[in-house]
Scaffold this motif. Structure first.
Motif, PDB file in Angstrom:
ATOM      1  N   TYR A 152       0.795  -1.223   0.000  1.00  0.00           N
ATOM      2  CA  TYR A 152       0.000   0.000   0.000  1.00  0.00           C
ATOM      3  C   TYR A 152       0.832   1.279   0.000  1.00  0.00           C
ATOM      4  CZ  TYR A 152      -3.813  -3.168   1.118  1.00  0.00           C
ATOM      5  OH  TYR A 152      -4.721  -4.193   1.089  1.00  0.00           O
ATOM      6  N   ASP A 158      -4.394  -8.917   4.071  1.00  0.00           N
ATOM      7  CA  ASP A 158      -5.807  -8.711   3.774  1.00  0.00           C
ATOM      8  C   ASP A 158      -6.601  -8.443   5.048  1.00  0.00           C
ATOM      9  OD1 ASP A 158      -5.382  -9.307   1.088  1.00  0.00           O
ATOM     10  OD2 ASP A 158      -5.994 -11.408   1.310  1.00  0.00           O
ATOM     11  N   GLU A 218     -10.520  -2.825  -2.735  1.00  0.00           N
ATOM     12  CA  GLU A 218     -10.032  -4.182  -3.007  1.00  0.00           C
ATOM     13  C   GLU A 218     -11.060  -5.218  -2.564  1.00  0.00           C
ATOM     14  OE1 GLU A 218      -6.365  -6.217  -1.068  1.00  0.00           O
ATOM     15  OE2 GLU A 218      -5.606  -4.728  -2.488  1.00  0.00           O
ATOM     16  N   GLN A 219     -11.636  -5.012  -1.386  1.00  0.00           N
ATOM     17  CA  GLN A 219     -12.636  -5.946  -0.876  1.00  0.00           C
ATOM     18  C   GLN A 219     -13.892  -5.932  -1.752  1.00  0.00           C
ATOM     19  OE1 GLN A 219     -14.370  -5.310   3.089  1.00  0.00           O
ATOM     20  NE2 GLN A 219     -13.735  -7.390   3.573  1.00  0.00           N
ATOM     21  N   ARG A 248     -13.996  -5.215  -4.958  1.00  0.00           N
ATOM     22  CA  ARG A 248     -13.649  -5.914  -6.204  1.00  0.00           C
ATOM     23  C   ARG A 248     -13.736  -7.422  -6.014  1.00  0.00           C
ATOM     24  NH1 ARG A 248     -10.007  -1.908  -7.003  1.00  0.00           N
ATOM     25  NH2 ARG A 248      -8.313  -3.033  -6.011  1.00  0.00           N
ATOM     26  N   ARG A 249     -13.254  -7.905  -4.883  1.00  0.00           N
ATOM     27  CA  ARG A 249     -13.330  -9.350  -4.616  1.00  0.00           C
ATOM     28  C   ARG A 249     -14.770  -9.820  -4.562  1.00  0.00           C
ATOM     29  NH1 ARG A 249      -8.884 -10.649   0.004  1.00  0.00           N
ATOM     30  NH2 ARG A 249      -7.067 -10.125  -1.218  1.00  0.00           N
TER      31      ARG A 249
END
Length: 187
Positions: free
Chosen positions: A11, A74, A128-129, A131-132
């Motif tokens: 990050y 994560d 990101e979460q 997108r998952r």
């Protein structure tokens, strides 16, 4: 790799932001197959995987429906937001011996409000979460499970070494037998 190193590399968080974050962190160690958060339980902390892995799932009609897997760096939490007092809608369970970094949601909210770098980090993780989860629901609609499996192999090669085949089958909405047939065809 150490959690702080992951924050730097993945990050781009500067040292002073990492130090501020870790000042409020508690490190907890968990055994394999240990439930971190039960469905319906309050989720007071934001948890991050420092080492190991977790799965997020619900039980429906005695079947495990897996929504996501989390690995080093994560988030491992039922909701990524900082709102306190929420009840978890999922179960979060370790898949192997796991070390978590826990930060109280109320403290994270204060850190995000006071530090633009940490607020940006939180935004990146939330994106990101999301997108998952979009990938998960897009995968659900796929008809060709063989293609879906091949895509997972390409995009997440570490999964095959770290996830039980029954869990991968549950994530793909397959029986373990169907997954075995697909794996035999792909080889």
């Amino acid at each position: 790799m150490e959690f702080t190193q992951l924050l730097r590399q993945r990050y781009g968080l500067p040292e002073q932001d990492i130090a501020q974050l870790m000042e409020h962190a508690a490190i907890t160690k968990h055994a394999r197959k240990e439930v971190i958060i039960e469905q319906g339980q309050r989720d007071p902390d934001l948890c991050f995987v420092a080492q190991g892995s977790v799965r997020t799932y619900v039980m429906r009609e005695d079947k495990c429906v897996i929504f996501s897997f989390s690995f080093e760096g994560d988030p491992a939490t039922s909701t990524l937001g900082t709102q306190p007092g929420g009840l978890s809608r999922q179960i979060i369970e370790t898949m192997e011996p796991t070390t978590l970094v826990r930060i109280p949601r109320t403290r994270m909210e204060e850190l995000f409000a006071a530090n633009a770098g940490l607020a940006n980090w939180g935004r990146l993780m939330a994106e990101e979460q999301l997108r998952r989860h979009e990938d998960y629901f897009a995968d659900y609609a796929w008809r060709d499970k063989g293609e879906q499996y091949k895509r997972m192999l390409r995009e997440y090669p570490q999964l095959m070494q770290r996830i039980a085949l029954k869990d991968l089958a549950a994530y793909l909405f397959l029986t373990p037998q169907s997954l075995s047939r697909i794996r035999a065809e792909v080889k």
